[in-house]
Scaffold this active site. Structure first.
Site, PDB file in Angstrom:
ATOM      1  CG  ASP A 182      -1.900  -0.885   1.384  1.00 22.81           C
ATOM      2  OD1 ASP A 182      -2.322  -1.359   0.334  1.00 22.81           O
ATOM      3  OD2 ASP A 182      -2.355  -1.149   2.515  1.00 22.81           O
TER       4      ASP A 182
ATOM      5  CE  LYS B 228      -7.732   0.403  -0.596  1.00 21.11           C
ATOM      6  NZ  LYS B 228      -7.696  -0.478   0.530  1.00 21.11           N
TER       7      LYS B 228
ATOM      8  N   GLY C 278       0.255  -0.520   5.826  1.00 20.52           N
ATOM      9  CA  GLY C 278       0.604   0.510   6.794  1.00 20.52           C
ATOM     10  C   GLY C 278       0.077   0.140   8.179  1.00 20.52           C
ATOM     11  N   GLY C 279       0.817   0.518   9.218  1.00 20.41           N
ATOM     12  CA  GLY C 279       0.352   0.275  10.588  1.00 20.41           C
ATOM     13  C   GLY C 279       0.235  -1.206  10.861  1.00 20.41           C
ATOM     14  CG  ASP C 280      -2.109  -4.600  13.355  1.00 18.77           C
ATOM     15  OD1 ASP C 280      -1.216  -5.314  13.830  1.00 18.77           O
ATOM     16  OD2 ASP C 280      -3.252  -5.023  13.088  1.00 18.77           O
TER      17      ASP C 280
ATOM     18  CB  ALA D  65      -1.848   5.274  12.924  1.00 19.53           C
TER      19      ALA D  65
ATOM     20  CG  MET E 189      -9.297   6.317   7.475  1.00 13.31           C
ATOM     21  SD  MET E 189     -10.070   4.800   6.934  1.00 13.31           S
ATOM     22  CE  MET E 189     -10.259   3.918   8.483  1.00 13.31           C
TER      23      MET E 189
ATOM     24  N   GLY F  50       2.186  11.288  11.003  1.00 14.38           N
ATOM     25  CA  GLY F  50       2.974  11.033  12.215  1.00 14.38           C
ATOM     26  C   GLY F  50       4.117  10.065  11.961  1.00 14.38           C
TER      27      GLY F  50
HETATM   28  N1  SAH Z   1      -3.737  -0.111   9.276  1.00 13.28           N
HETATM   29  C1  SAH Z   1      -3.387   1.244   9.559  1.00 13.28           C
HETATM   30  C2  SAH Z   1      -4.534   2.185   9.356  1.00 13.28           C
HETATM   31  C3  SAH Z   1      -5.012   2.274   7.958  1.00 13.28           C
HETATM   32  S1  SAH Z   1      -6.376   3.340   7.754  1.00 13.28           S
HETATM   33  C4  SAH Z   1      -2.834   1.333  10.986  1.00 13.28           C
HETATM   34  O1  SAH Z   1      -2.902   0.371  11.728  1.00 13.28           O
HETATM   35  O2  SAH Z   1      -2.302   2.385  11.349  1.00 13.28           O
HETATM   36  C5  SAH Z   1      -5.585   4.827   7.280  1.00 13.28           C
HETATM   37  C6  SAH Z   1      -5.639   5.829   8.377  1.00 13.28           C
HETATM   38  O3  SAH Z   1      -4.661   5.525   9.350  1.00 13.28           O
HETATM   39  C7  SAH Z   1      -5.311   7.236   7.955  1.00 13.28           C
HETATM   40  O4  SAH Z   1      -6.421   7.875   7.399  1.00 13.28           O
HETATM   41  C8  SAH Z   1      -4.931   7.861   9.274  1.00 13.28           C
HETATM   42  O5  SAH Z   1      -6.057   8.162  10.019  1.00 13.28           O
HETATM   43  C9  SAH Z   1      -4.214   6.714   9.953  1.00 13.28           C
HETATM   44  N2  SAH Z   1      -2.750   6.793   9.776  1.00 13.28           N
HETATM   45  C10 SAH Z   1      -1.965   5.846   9.259  1.00 13.28           C
HETATM   46  N3  SAH Z   1      -0.683   6.239   9.289  1.00 13.28           N
HETATM   47  C11 SAH Z   1      -0.659   7.468   9.838  1.00 13.28           C
HETATM   48  C12 SAH Z   1       0.365   8.396  10.140  1.00 13.28           C
HETATM   49  N4  SAH Z   1       1.642   8.136   9.873  1.00 13.28           N
HETATM   50  N5  SAH Z   1       0.033   9.577  10.712  1.00 13.28           N
HETATM   51  C13 SAH Z   1      -1.252   9.851  10.979  1.00 13.28           C
HETATM   52  N6  SAH Z   1      -2.253   9.012  10.707  1.00 13.28           N
HETATM   53  C14 SAH Z   1      -1.975   7.828  10.151  1.00 13.28           C
END
Ligand code: SAH
Length: 592
Positions: A246, A268, A299-301, A330, A384, A413
């Site tokens: 992603d 996306k 991204g993230g988890d 995040a 989001m 962040g």
């Molecule tokens: N799976 C991801 C989230 C995906 S949804 C997780 O666990 O973090 C996407 C949303 O995640 C973004 O719209 C925002 O709200 C948040 N997000 C992801 N990375 C971010 C970052 N570096 N800084 C701020 N918000 C973030």
């Protein structure tokens, strides 16, 4: 000098001396399972402690002439040269291996500096003449040889046993061992991977085709700081045949990912959905059926607002194997990087992760904002939430939430572009709009936000905001940059596709050019996305700067030769300070 590795398990070894050096020798011997006796007039407490726990034998006395002969290996590390020499002579006379600390003349063996990865051992020896050099070389290897080599050598041993289990010709054996090595070791990057069982079966049957379906690993990439990718995640990436990623995971793409790995971007961009979820699922199924090891990098988890559940359900339905490697989401990472503890004793005892962007197709609201508004001792983290923020705030206020509740919104962040707006619930919408915060951003509402000003550690680093490209190996420059808060984008030259993805994750601010040749190769590659005209070429030495200008780098800064990392950092800091002074005050307060 003749190198050997000794099996000291159960062997009697003698250490004469009881200071810090002797202790190190004792520990090394114990690690190998030796039976250690220490002879010392004044042993330091840790040695006495080992003795009182019966881990070693301790004789609190001087060395007895001749006693070295009863041992397999002897160390002398007293501060009495004469005593050391006596030990040496005794040992030598009776054919016992002996080493006198810091005295190469009085040694019949030397201890190399070594690196252990499982049973794999790299030893660096200078015959006792320059141990400092050996140690530093060892440290260098330590950085190059990741933990995966331990697993690799285990796999190699296993493979050897399998190969030897059947009678084969010598050539056939050599061919199989070659195959194993070539397929699992990236000789240029010094990385290794463990082959899948299916691969080994294919090699052994000589077909070379993988028939078993490959494993799909859903890997969380963390929020945008490559350092927050887990070890397991990195391991899976380096073992992968294909990576499906992603947009938000690009910053975690390893720059050293081998060129052979297939990359699929299903990113996306905010608001756009270039690859529909069904197509992503179909791609994962296809790759797994081809027998590939697939990493689905998110991204993230993967399971936190990442649609990871939908993907594994599709795999499950198709009877394809999968695993999940969690990531730092995040809501955990971004507040931490903005100085906000999401729980805090006596203040916030609950964290709620919520999406502000509910699926439209559902009938009626799913998130009970009215209930969330009731809890004063909670941190509410909203994903989001940029477009939906005004609505969310309205609902919380309407349900009676205190309008003065501390609230913040953090954009990008844990990246060099991090921006934070600190406010209160009732003002957050207006403040965030004024600052023009865009996705990806999270909002954080709760008492913990109050600490942000004091606990901000990330954006206050002197080189925060710098994202600097440097050719691998980055060496001392990479370390110094990171230490001062710059993000280093360490890439191989010429660039690999993965390195290009990594570069494009966020805009670069600079690149380090250490030689004229490096300048040429980097320029050659500088049309990659993320490499804009604003990128400053930090050139070491006149010649490099001259070449950079001639090539067409628009912003060239020369650092006088001979320059080290310290000079570079000083110049970058100076540049950064000047830049911050000239930004408009309103913008400056935003960049916190
Ligand atoms: N799976 C991801 C989230 C995906 S949804 C997780 O666990 O973090 C996407 C949303 O995640 C973004 O719209 C925002 O709200 C948040 N997000 C992801 N990375 C971010 C970052 N570096 N800084 C701020 N918000 C973030």
């Amino acid at each position: 000098m003749y190198p050997v590795t000794l099996n000291l398990s159960g062997r009697r070894c003698l250490v004469v001396g009881g200071g810090a050096v002797a202790l190190r020798k004792v520990e090394g011997l114990l690690f190998e399972g030796a039976k250690v006796t220490v002879v010392s007039l004044r042993p330091i407490p840790p040695i006495m402690d080992l003795s009182s726990r019966a881990v070693i034998g301790l004789e609190s006395r001087g060395y007895w002439p001749g006693e070295a002969s009863g041992y397999s290996l002897v160390y002398a590390a007293t501060d009495d040269r004469k005593a050391n020499r006596k030990v040496f002579e005794d040992a030598k006379a009776s054919g016992v291996w002996v080493n006198v600390a810091d005295d190469p003349q009085l040694c019949t063996f030397h201890l190399p500096a070594r690196l252990l990865r499982g049973t794999l051992q790299l030893a660096v020896s200078t015959a006792g003449e320059a141990p400092f050099a050996a140690r530093r070389l060892r440290e260098l290897f330590e950085r190059r040889f990741g933990p995966e080599w331990g697993e690799w050598v285990k796999a190699a041993a296993r493979f050897r046993k399998t190969v030897r289990g059947v009678r084969r010709s010598e050539e056939e054996e050599a061919r199989l061992f070659d195959r194993f090595f070539r397929s699992t070791v990236d000789a240029k990057r010094l990385t290794a991977r463990v082959p899948a069982a299916a691969e080994e079966v294919a090699w052994l049957s000589g077909t070379g085709r993988k028939k078993k379906p490959g494993l799909v690993s859903l890997v969380g990439a963390g929020p945008g700081d490559a350092g927050l990718l887990t070890l397991r995640g990195r391991q899976r990436l380096l073992q992968a045949d294909a990576v499906v990623f992603d947009r938000l995971s690009e910053a975690a793409m390893p720059g050293d990912l081998p060129r052979r790995v297939e990359l699929y971007s299903v990113g996306k961009q905010a608001g756009l959905h270039p690859v529909p979820q069904e197509e992503i699922n179909a791609l994962l199924l296809r790759l797994a059926r081809e027998g590939k090891r697939v990493v689905r990098l998110k991204g993230g988890d993967p399971y936190v607002f990442g649609r990871g559940g939908e993907e594994v359900l599709a795999l499950l339905e198709a009877n394809l194997p999968f695993e999940v490697v969690p990531g730092v989401t995040a809501a955990i990472a971004v507040p931490a990087y903005a100085g906000i503890p999401v729980t805090h004793r006596g203040e916030a005892v609950q964290v709620t992760l919520v999406t502000a962007h509910e699926s439209e197709k559902q009938s009626g609201p799913q998130v009970r904002w009215d209930l969330l508004a009731q809890d004063r001792h909670q941190t509410l983290v909203g994903y989001m939430g940029v477009a939906a923020l005004p609505e969310v705030v309205k609902k919380l206020l309407a349900a009676g939430m205190d309008p003065d509740t501390p609230a913040a919104m953090v954009e990008r962040g844990a990246t060099p572009g991090q921006r934070t707006v600190r406010s209160t619930l009732s003002n957050l919408t207006a403040d965030a709009q004024r600052a023009d915060l865009r996705p990806p951003s999270i909002f954080i509402i709760g008492p913990g936000v109050r600490h942000a000003e004091n606990l901000n550690w990330f954006t206050t680093r002197p080189l925060f905001g710098e994202r600097v490209l440097i050719a691998a190996p980055a060496g001392e420059f990479g370390e110094a940059l990171e230490k001062n808060g710059a993000v280093t984008v360490e890439v191989p030259l010429p660039l690999t596709p993965a390195a290009q993805v990594l570069i494009g994750a966020h805009p670069l601010t600079g690149c380090i050019l250490r030689s004229a040749d490096e300048a040429s190769i980097v320029f050659e590659e500088s049309r990659t996305p993320g490499f804009g005209p604003e990128v400053i070429a930090w050139c070491l030495g006149k010649e490099t700067a001259h070449r950079a200008r001639k090539l067409g780098f628009l912003r060239v800064k020369e650092i006088e030769s001979p320059a080290g990392a310290a000079d570079l950092i000083a110049r970058l800091k100076q540049h950064r300070r000047a830049r911050n002074t000239y930004t408009k005050p309103s913008m400056r307060s935003m960049r916190q």
